[in-house]
Scaffold this motif. Structure first.
Motif, PDB file in Angstrom:
ATOM      1  N   ILE A 196       0.859  -1.184   0.000  1.00  0.00           N
ATOM      2  CA  ILE A 196       0.000   0.000   0.000  1.00  0.00           C
ATOM      3  C   ILE A 196       0.892   1.229   0.000  1.00  0.00           C
ATOM      4  N   GLY A 197       0.740   2.073  -1.017  1.00  0.00           N
ATOM      5  CA  GLY A 197       1.548   3.283  -1.127  1.00  0.00           C
ATOM      6  C   GLY A 197       0.859   4.454  -0.468  1.00  0.00           C
ATOM      7  N   ILE A 198       1.363   4.848   0.702  1.00  0.00           N
ATOM      8  CA  ILE A 198       0.700   5.883   1.505  1.00  0.00           C
ATOM      9  C   ILE A 198       1.270   7.275   1.254  1.00  0.00           C
ATOM     10  N   GLY A 199       2.370   7.375   0.515  1.00  0.00           N
ATOM     11  CA  GLY A 199       3.033   8.665   0.337  1.00  0.00           C
ATOM     12  C   GLY A 199       2.507   9.434  -0.858  1.00  0.00           C
ATOM     13  N   LEU A 229       3.730  -1.038   3.943  1.00  0.00           N
ATOM     14  CA  LEU A 229       3.320   0.359   3.805  1.00  0.00           C
ATOM     15  C   LEU A 229       4.485   1.137   3.209  1.00  0.00           C
ATOM     16  N   VAL A 230       4.315   1.607   1.975  1.00  0.00           N
ATOM     17  CA  VAL A 230       5.409   2.179   1.196  1.00  0.00           C
ATOM     18  C   VAL A 230       5.295   3.694   1.153  1.00  0.00           C
ATOM     19  N   GLY A 231       6.396   4.363   1.425  1.00  0.00           N
ATOM     20  CA  GLY A 231       6.416   5.819   1.369  1.00  0.00           C
ATOM     21  C   GLY A 231       7.799   6.341   1.675  1.00  0.00           C
ATOM     22  N   GLY A 232       7.878   7.635   1.973  1.00  0.00           N
ATOM     23  CA  GLY A 232       9.142   8.262   2.338  1.00  0.00           C
ATOM     24  C   GLY A 232       9.227   8.469   3.837  1.00  0.00           C
ATOM     25  N   VAL A 256       7.893   0.356   4.850  1.00  0.00           N
ATOM     26  CA  VAL A 256       8.933   0.461   3.819  1.00  0.00           C
ATOM     27  C   VAL A 256       9.054   1.961   3.544  1.00  0.00           C
ATOM     28  N   LEU A 257       9.643   2.658   4.482  1.00  0.00           N
ATOM     29  CA  LEU A 257       9.729   4.113   4.434  1.00  0.00           C
ATOM     30  C   LEU A 257      11.189   4.538   4.313  1.00  0.00           C
ATOM     31  N   GLY A 258      11.487   5.293   3.283  1.00  0.00           N
ATOM     32  CA  GLY A 258      12.837   5.794   3.112  1.00  0.00           C
ATOM     33  C   GLY A 258      13.857   4.757   2.686  1.00  0.00           C
ATOM     34  N   TRP A 259      13.408   3.608   2.202  1.00  0.00           N
ATOM     35  CA  TRP A 259      14.347   2.588   1.715  1.00  0.00           C
ATOM     36  C   TRP A 259      14.977   3.077   0.413  1.00  0.00           C
ATOM     37  N   ASP A 260      16.165   2.533   0.104  1.00  0.00           N
ATOM     38  CA  ASP A 260      16.770   2.819  -1.191  1.00  0.00           C
ATOM     39  C   ASP A 260      15.856   2.328  -2.303  1.00  0.00           C
ATOM     40  N   ALA A 281       6.146   5.479  -6.746  1.00  0.00           N
ATOM     41  CA  ALA A 281       6.026   4.082  -6.319  1.00  0.00           C
ATOM     42  C   ALA A 281       4.943   3.360  -7.108  1.00  0.00           C
ATOM     43  N   MET A 282       3.852   4.046  -7.390  1.00  0.00           N
ATOM     44  CA  MET A 282       2.780   3.436  -8.178  1.00  0.00           C
ATOM     45  C   MET A 282       3.283   3.077  -9.572  1.00  0.00           C
ATOM     46  N   ASN A 283       4.018   3.997 -10.198  1.00  0.00           N
ATOM     47  CA  ASN A 283       4.561   3.731 -11.531  1.00  0.00           C
ATOM     48  C   ASN A 283       5.565   2.587 -11.511  1.00  0.00           C
ATOM     49  N   ILE A 284       6.378   2.526 -10.458  1.00  0.00           N
ATOM     50  CA  ILE A 284       7.358   1.446 -10.345  1.00  0.00           C
ATOM     51  C   ILE A 284       6.656   0.105 -10.191  1.00  0.00           C
ATOM     52  N   ALA A 285       5.644   0.055  -9.339  1.00  0.00           N
ATOM     53  CA  ALA A 285       4.925  -1.203  -9.126  1.00  0.00           C
ATOM     54  C   ALA A 285       4.397  -1.755 -10.445  1.00  0.00           C
ATOM     55  N   ALA A 286       3.755  -0.911 -11.225  1.00  0.00           N
ATOM     56  CA  ALA A 286       3.209  -1.364 -12.508  1.00  0.00           C
ATOM     57  C   ALA A 286       4.316  -1.776 -13.465  1.00  0.00           C
ATOM     58  N   ALA A 287       5.430  -1.032 -13.465  1.00  0.00           N
ATOM     59  CA  ALA A 287       6.523  -1.336 -14.387  1.00  0.00           C
ATOM     60  C   ALA A 287       7.228  -2.637 -14.041  1.00  0.00           C
TER      61      ALA A 287
END
Length: 344
Positions: A196-199, A229-232, A256-260, A281-287
């Motif tokens: 889930i991309g919260i950022g 939970l993905v974000g910065g 998953v916050l601030g990971w490389d 992050a949304m674009n990366i997930a799809a790609a």
């Protein structure tokens, strides 16, 4: 249909993609690779530091090197290439590289002028407005293309230049060792997980902590053993509130916050599916091939990525961001696409 083939590139070849976002860079990956293939050599990519091209495209055989274009970085910092002094520094850097050809996947006249001042003999780009003064190799795009999405602009340019683009869909590859290492750090369970991309960097693209908390609860209640939970790092407060709202199930939501970026790519590539704001992050997930339920609200949805399932607000002529995107609407979109929310 492709256009008339433009003259061969002169080596070494540079490609400028100066849009600042990670998503912006993902959109242009297929075009940069196609130019490198057409040129018969890896290219130097000029990009803004915020786009994180050095992480996103590390090891990509189409990229020989990445040169930063430090313009308009945002915040209080002044870019190294801003202002008259910065323009001179950019010209000096371009001249020192000795590029034979440069391709601007953008309409910037400043960057075109820098390429001209640097003495690059072959200068190509979209050719709108004053940019055309500084370019000397066509084709150039008609003005009506300027109203289209950046991805579509680049696709139209390659078509006009006679450059073969086998697929315009952005694709990112994650190695199995990288995926396994990221999953170990995440502590992913055997039953899989949902990301889930919260950022979001823009208020109108932010769905909000309360609704993300409701989504997290619904996904866990459906039987998924874990959430990522993905974000910065700036999303720490939101993540804390979401975890707290889950009560005894909060331990099943992992940050998953601030990971490389390569680690984030690996996590997203391994997720069962992704739900989140319209972000990098949304674009990366799809790609990476992960089914992606993208919350667009009243932002125009993308149509260049087959894995993106857009969730948008009804068009009533009001640009109010995510205000009218409800939790039931998001869950219904996932249900309609997958057949169920639960693992299966």
């Amino acid at each position: 249909m492709t256009g008339t083939a433009s003259p061969p590139y002169r080596h070494p070849v540079a490609v400028i993609q100066p849009l600042p976002g990670i998503g912006d860079m993902v959109w242009h990956v297929p075009h940069i690779r196609a130019i490198a293939t057409h040129a018969g050599t890896a290219v130097t990519l000029l990009a803004k530091p915020r786009a994180l091209a050095d992480q996103l495209l590390a090891g990509d055989p189409a990229i020989a090197d990445i040169m930063p274009v430090d313009l308009n970085p945002g915040g209080r910092r002044r870019g190294a290439h801003d202002g008259i002094g910065g323009f001179r520094r950019l010209v000096h850097s371009l001249r020192r590289r000795g590029f034979g050809s440069i391709v601007l996947l953008h309409h910037s006249d400043r960057l075109a002028a820098a390429a001209w001042m640097a003495g690059i003999p072959d200068r190509r780009g979209y050719g709108w407005g004053r940019q055309r003064w500084f370019l000397n190799t066509g084709p150039f795009l008609p003005l009506d293309v300027k109203t289209l999405h950046q991805h579509t602009r680049a696709t139209r340019y390659l078509r006009a230049a006679g450059i073969m683009l086998h697929s315009a869909e952005p694709r990112l590859t994650v190695s199995q060792p990288a995926r396994q290492a990221a999953l170990r750090r995440l502590g992913a369970p055997p039953g899989g997980f949902v990301a889930i991309g919260i950022g979001s960097s823009e208020h109108l693209r932010q769905w909000g902590t309360e609704r993300f908390a409701g989504l997290a609860a619904a996904v866990l209640d459906a039987g998924w053993p874990m959430l990522a939970l993905v974000g910065g790092t700036e999303d720490q407060a939101s993540m804390t509130n979401i975890v707290r709202s889950l009560g005894e199930h909060g331990a099943r939501a992992r940050p998953v916050l601030g990971w490389d970026l390569p680690e984030v790519m690996a996590v997203l590539s391994a997720a069962a599916f992704y739900v989140g704001n319209n972000t990098g992050a949304m674009n990366i997930a799809a790609a990476t091939g992960t089914r992606t339920y993208a919350l667009f609200g009243t932002t125009r949805a993308f149509d260049h990525a087959s894995q993106i399932v857009p969730v948008a607000a009804p068009d009533i002529g009001l640009h109010d961001g995510m205000a009218r995107v409800s939790l039931p609407q998001v869950l219904q979109a996932i249900q309609a696409d997958r057949g169920r929310i639960a693992p299966g």
